[in-house]
Motif scaffolding. Sequence first.
Motif, PDB file in Angstrom:
ATOM      1  N   ARG A  85      56.080  19.909  38.940  1.00 12.69           N
ATOM      2  CA  ARG A  85      55.486  20.113  40.259  1.00 12.69           C
ATOM      3  C   ARG A  85      55.394  18.770  40.964  1.00 12.69           C
ATOM      4  NH1 ARG A  85      52.615  22.185  36.563  1.00 12.69           N
ATOM      5  NH2 ARG A  85      51.006  20.580  36.734  1.00 12.69           N
ATOM      6  N   ASP A  92      45.495  19.142  40.518  1.00 12.62           N
ATOM      7  CA  ASP A  92      46.576  19.575  39.630  1.00 12.62           C
ATOM      8  C   ASP A  92      45.999  20.247  38.397  1.00 12.62           C
ATOM      9  OD1 ASP A  92      49.276  19.764  38.664  1.00 12.62           O
ATOM     10  OD2 ASP A  92      48.876  18.042  37.374  1.00 12.62           O
ATOM     11  N   TYR A 122      46.503  24.210  38.194  1.00 14.91           N
ATOM     12  CA  TYR A 122      47.636  24.474  37.309  1.00 14.91           C
ATOM     13  C   TYR A 122      47.305  24.316  35.831  1.00 14.91           C
ATOM     14  CZ  TYR A 122      50.164  24.161  41.729  1.00 14.91           C
ATOM     15  OH  TYR A 122      50.598  24.349  43.023  1.00 14.91           O
TER      16      TYR A 122
END
Length: 369
Positions: A3, A21, A25
């Motif tokens: 990503r 993040d 995620y």
Amino acid sequence: MTRVIVAAGGGGDAVAAAMIDSALYGGQDPAVIFTYAWDRLLIDPVPGPRGPGNFTGLRQITPAVWAVPAEAEPIAPAGSTLPRLAAELPHTFALIDPHHGAKGITRQLEELISHLAPTSVDLLDVGGDILARGDEPTLKSPLADALTLAASCQVSHPVRLLLAGPGLDGELPAADLRPHLGALIHTLTPRDVEAISPVLDWHPSEATAMLAATARGERGTCEIRDAGLSVPLTDESPTIHEVDLHEALDRSRLARAILASSSLDEAERHTREICGSSEIDYERDKATRLTDQPPARLDPEAVLSRLDRFEADARDRGVTHTTFRRITEALGVPGARRRELRALLISNRPEQFAAPLWRIAEEPDARPG
């Protein structure tokens, strides 16, 4: 499963990108964070952003994109927080070089996307000044955000614009941003902050510090920056919203004006014309003033006495919290002594440390001892 998160304004946005993040995620396969090396003068005494030529030890990712690993070093007199971030966090920090304007950043981002083939690309701004028109009187630092916004709108890959902590940068009030916010993506929690807690012990970002503190439950009014801006800490503060990327571009006169810019000087000229000033000019002026200040030794008794006076005035202004950057400047302590000052205050008055903020004492005589 790579990503990419573009830290719109650099500095604290890069730290927030690492936190988000992890929050969004799950912390697996840490993202590549594409960010400026543009730190405050207490870290980097040279005004403006740094480019690859200002470092040794960079690692090339593509012809135009370089990673800043832990072993990289800024070339004196420049400074940078990025090597230490790379040492303490598992993410790859790729360097945004704005010296070729929005065109250059677009090329860098296209190369990075082509090389990594990421599953997602997020453009992250903490606070919301990326949604500024350009004529707001409270707007102080629009250039970095406008450049990344202009570049992100020109790449061929889909980019999602995320806004964290509406109003926390002290530039645009949350109420002005609210009509432009899209879906609520996440509300940060204490657990989300864990991944970056050690970084917040030393990193000077105020907006990200408030984002983390509100995720931990702090509420009130926080005073920030040398100007003493008041920022509400509310239940809305730890939220992350999606924003329409192209609507943001339509709102931003500056981003539209610099879409085809090919140099930082050109982008800065547009900033002066549209916004009335450039944050790099502000940094130049402030750097000159700081150069004229003689170094000073910290006298604990004198520092705590000045802190008492500052807190008394802050209480009168309705302030409940402040940042260590604000205390450093309000007390007239040189920026190089900020960490020493922080340690002194926490060791003497630990009950007021609302990590990573400082809680204003309700009354001086309420402190233990």
